[in-house]
Design a protein around this motif. Structure first.
Motif, PDB file in Angstrom:
ATOM      1  N   ILE A   6       0.819  -1.067   0.346  1.00  0.00           N
ATOM      2  CA  ILE A   6       0.717   0.031  -0.059  1.00  0.00           C
ATOM      3  C   ILE A   6       0.672   1.162   0.065  1.00  0.00           C
ATOM      4  CG2 ILE A   6      -1.737   1.387   1.040  1.00  0.00           C
ATOM      5  CD1 ILE A   6      -3.029  -1.844   2.083  1.00  0.00           C
ATOM      6  N   ILE A   7       2.056   1.257   0.962  1.00  0.00           N
ATOM      7  CA  ILE A   7       3.419   2.647   1.298  1.00  0.00           C
ATOM      8  C   ILE A   7       3.354   2.778  -0.690  1.00  0.00           C
ATOM      9  CG2 ILE A   7       4.225   3.686   2.238  1.00  0.00           C
ATOM     10  CD1 ILE A   7       3.590   2.090   4.714  1.00  0.00           C
ATOM     11  N   ASP A   8       3.853   1.141  -0.999  1.00  0.00           N
ATOM     12  CA  ASP A   8       4.827   1.520  -2.654  1.00  0.00           C
ATOM     13  C   ASP A   8       3.705   2.376  -3.274  1.00  0.00           C
ATOM     14  OD1 ASP A   8       7.025   0.982  -1.543  1.00  0.00           O
ATOM     15  OD2 ASP A   8       6.670  -1.590  -2.435  1.00  0.00           O
ATOM     16  N   VAL A   9       2.123   1.722  -3.463  1.00  0.00           N
ATOM     17  CA  VAL A   9       1.625   2.676  -4.162  1.00  0.00           C
ATOM     18  C   VAL A   9       1.561   3.676  -4.116  1.00  0.00           C
ATOM     19  CG1 VAL A   9      -1.126   2.347  -4.812  1.00  0.00           C
ATOM     20  CG2 VAL A   9       0.022   0.328  -4.309  1.00  0.00           C
ATOM     21  N   PHE A  10       1.039   4.685  -3.159  1.00  0.00           N
ATOM     22  CA  PHE A  10       0.943   6.106  -2.761  1.00  0.00           C
ATOM     23  C   PHE A  10       2.349   6.232  -3.372  1.00  0.00           C
ATOM     24  CE2 PHE A  10      -2.725   4.502  -0.257  1.00  0.00           C
ATOM     25  CZ  PHE A  10      -3.538   6.137  -0.553  1.00  0.00           C
ATOM     26  N   ILE A  11       3.248   6.091  -2.729  1.00  0.00           N
ATOM     27  CA  ILE A  11       5.130   6.142  -2.961  1.00  0.00           C
ATOM     28  C   ILE A  11       5.055   7.054  -4.752  1.00  0.00           C
ATOM     29  CG2 ILE A  11       7.172   5.983  -4.026  1.00  0.00           C
ATOM     30  CD1 ILE A  11       6.849   4.365  -1.140  1.00  0.00           C
ATOM     31  N   VAL A  12       4.242   6.186  -5.525  1.00  0.00           N
ATOM     32  CA  VAL A  12       4.658   6.503  -6.748  1.00  0.00           C
ATOM     33  C   VAL A  12       2.909   6.952  -7.218  1.00  0.00           C
ATOM     34  CG1 VAL A  12       4.252   4.555  -9.381  1.00  0.00           C
ATOM     35  CG2 VAL A  12       4.934   4.106  -7.652  1.00  0.00           C
ATOM     36  N   LEU A  13       1.992   7.168  -6.615  1.00  0.00           N
ATOM     37  CA  LEU A  13       1.560   8.020  -7.644  1.00  0.00           C
ATOM     38  C   LEU A  13       1.881   8.957  -6.443  1.00  0.00           C
ATOM     39  CD1 LEU A  13      -2.001   5.435  -6.024  1.00  0.00           C
ATOM     40  CD2 LEU A  13      -1.026   6.584  -8.193  1.00  0.00           C
ATOM     41  N   THR A  14       2.595   9.265  -5.235  1.00  0.00           N
ATOM     42  CA  THR A  14       2.859  10.872  -5.173  1.00  0.00           C
ATOM     43  C   THR A  14       4.355  11.520  -6.258  1.00  0.00           C
ATOM     44  OG1 THR A  14       2.355  10.121  -2.792  1.00  0.00           O
ATOM     45  CG2 THR A  14       4.167  12.340  -3.500  1.00  0.00           C
ATOM     46  N   MET A  15       4.746  10.768  -6.850  1.00  0.00           N
ATOM     47  CA  MET A  15       6.260  10.752  -7.711  1.00  0.00           C
ATOM     48  C   MET A  15       4.766  11.226  -9.023  1.00  0.00           C
ATOM     49  SD  MET A  15       9.618  10.284  -6.872  1.00  0.00           S
ATOM     50  CE  MET A  15       9.683  10.278  -8.292  1.00  0.00           C
ATOM     51  N   LEU A 183       9.072  10.616  -0.921  1.00  0.00           N
ATOM     52  CA  LEU A 183       9.483  10.521   1.222  1.00  0.00           C
ATOM     53  C   LEU A 183       8.289  10.450   2.258  1.00  0.00           C
ATOM     54  CD1 LEU A 183      11.666   9.129   3.031  1.00  0.00           C
ATOM     55  CD2 LEU A 183      12.900  11.373   2.396  1.00  0.00           C
ATOM     56  N   LEU A 184       7.695  11.393   2.443  1.00  0.00           N
ATOM     57  CA  LEU A 184       7.226  12.126   3.405  1.00  0.00           C
ATOM     58  C   LEU A 184       5.645  11.089   3.001  1.00  0.00           C
ATOM     59  CD1 LEU A 184       7.495  16.189   3.232  1.00  0.00           C
ATOM     60  CD2 LEU A 184       8.370  14.817   4.822  1.00  0.00           C
ATOM     61  N   ILE A 185       4.639  10.546   2.002  1.00  0.00           N
ATOM     62  CA  ILE A 185       4.428  10.431   1.997  1.00  0.00           C
ATOM     63  C   ILE A 185       4.278   8.673   2.420  1.00  0.00           C
ATOM     64  CG2 ILE A 185       2.227   9.180   0.617  1.00  0.00           C
ATOM     65  CD1 ILE A 185       1.470  12.017   1.302  1.00  0.00           C
ATOM     66  N   GLY A 186       5.640   8.173   2.321  1.00  0.00           N
ATOM     67  CA  GLY A 186       5.692   6.782   2.613  1.00  0.00           C
ATOM     68  C   GLY A 186       6.104   6.439   4.071  1.00  0.00           C
TER      69      GLY A 186
END
Length: 406
Positions: A6-15, A183-186
């Motif tokens: 889940i964290i990886d998905v949000f990291i990619v979306l944020t990027m 990074l902040l989102i993760g």
């Protein structure tokens, strides 16, 4: 899906969202954003990744409060520099005040020395970082790669000019800010979903005079906003005032939550190096660790470009515009290459830190001088502020332990 996925998905979306927004022509080509990028790149330079482990080792659980104090101090010093841009530049242009002119020359000489060292340091650190990724640990190879990068920057500046260097900087800063957003989102999601905002460890170290000296050195990690002062050849005074303030506010909005979120994942013993945050992020997701490596490279390169641009503008002003701006970029790169081969950059960075602090001291003194003797309407509160800032900068010059040398 697991918490990590889940964290990886949000990291990619944020990027993706961050890159799409900042690389859109409307943002990328906007003069307001381009004028913001140079001071922002310099503020969030090589010290960003080491900030958390450094503050954790000094202040433990009070690291967030400490960074708030540090960035607020930087903002008020930025106010002094903005005051000088607004009221000092016209006086310097007319030569009305010899005293202010002498102060300004001393100030700019110290800053030019700091710029030369910091540019060489940033690129040398970038080279070491890139070579380490290839399992190459060789000082000569690192110096050679540093020389190539510096030479290319100099040639780009000489043949293509300010705009081309600024464009390179915009792309590097875009990558860096996208990584920071991810990074902040993760970190926030990990603290919430995995740790339930319960820190892995706590620390309450004793506050000593040496720790205060180290905190004073942390101030030097958030410097760089002064580069706006030397973009007058390209941007109006009003635009530089607004974008310098914005750059400081953005950096505050990055440093404070970053320190807050990362404290929850800090372990009792940390290593004071840029790779420490990479090691820490491995415990969150492997994707985040790889992104931080990319962000670190972009951070070093954008900071070196920001200081090259700032130093070019400074030399242009120091020599009363008789020194061509494009030639300045080439000379800067040549001198930095010589510095890389003839001196230990990692030892000289302590000297550069004190030179930066001395520059801010002279800026605060100049601001007080203008407010006291050159303003039609006297503002005693503002004069007192500049006096207090001068005293604090004097303490940093004489007593600080530079953050990157601790």
């Amino acid at each position: 899906m697991t918490s990590t996925q889940i964290i990886d998905v949000f990291i990619v979306l944020t990027m993706i969202l961050s890159l799409s927004f900042m690389l859109s022509p409307r943002v990328r080509n906007a003069p307001f954003w381009r004028a913001t990028v140079t001071p922002l790149a310099s503020i969030i330079g090589s010290g960003f990744l080491i900030a958390a482990p450094l503050l954790w080792s000094i202040m433990g659980d009070y690291a967030t409060l400490t960074i708030i104090v540090v960035v607020l101090l930087a903002y008020f010093v930025g106010h002094a520099v903005r005051f000088n841009i607004c009221h000092g530049e016209p006086l310097l242009a007319t030569g009305e005040s010899r005293e202010l002119g002498r102060q300004n020359r001393v100030s700019e000489v110290s800053l030019s020395l700091a710029y030369f060292i910091s540019i060489a340091f940033y690129v040398r650190l970038l080279s070491s970082f890139l070579l380490k990724g290839l399992d190459i640990v060789d000082p000569i190879a690192a110096n050679a790669l540093t020389s190539v990068i510096l030479l290319l920057n100099g040639l780009y500046g000489y043949y293509r000019g300010f705009k081309f260097l600024e464009t390179l900087e915009v792309y590097a800063v875009t990558i860096k800010l996208s990584v920071i957003a991810a990074l902040l989102i993760g970190l926030a999601l990990y603290d919430w979903q995995v740790l339930d905002f319960i820190p892995i460890s706590t620390s309450n170290p004793e506050v000593t005079f040496d720790s205060i000296r180290k905190i004073a050195g942390v101030f030097l990690m958030v410097q760089g906003f002064e580069t706006s002062r030397y973009l007058g050849h390209e941007y109006s005074r009003d635009l530089r005032l607004k974008t310098m303030k914005l750059a400081q506010l953005i950096s505050m909005g990055i440093y404070i939550p970053f320190i807050f979120f990362v404290l929850y994942v800090m372990k009792p013993e940390v290593t004071l190096s840029e790779t420490e945050i990479i090691n820490t992020s491995h415990g969150i997701t492997h994707l985040l660790a790889y992104l931080i490596i990319l962000g670190a490279a972009a951070s070093q390169y954008s900071a070196s470009l920001a200081d090259t641009i700032g130093c070019g503008g400074l030399l242009h002003e120091l020599f009363k515009k008789k020194f061509p701006l494009n030639l300045g970029y080439l000379v800067i790169s040549a001198l930095c290459i010589a510095l890389v081969w003839l001196a230990n950059i990692f030892e000289l960075i302590t000297l550069a830190s004190r030179a930066f602090a001395f520059y801010y001291l002279t800026q605060c003194i100049s601001a007080f001088y203008i407010a006291r003797y050159k303003m039609a309407s006297k503002n005693s509160g503002q004069q007192l502020l500049f006096l207090i800032l001068s005293a604090l900068m004097l303490f940093i010059v004489t007593c600080s332990l530079p953050a990157e040398g601790t």
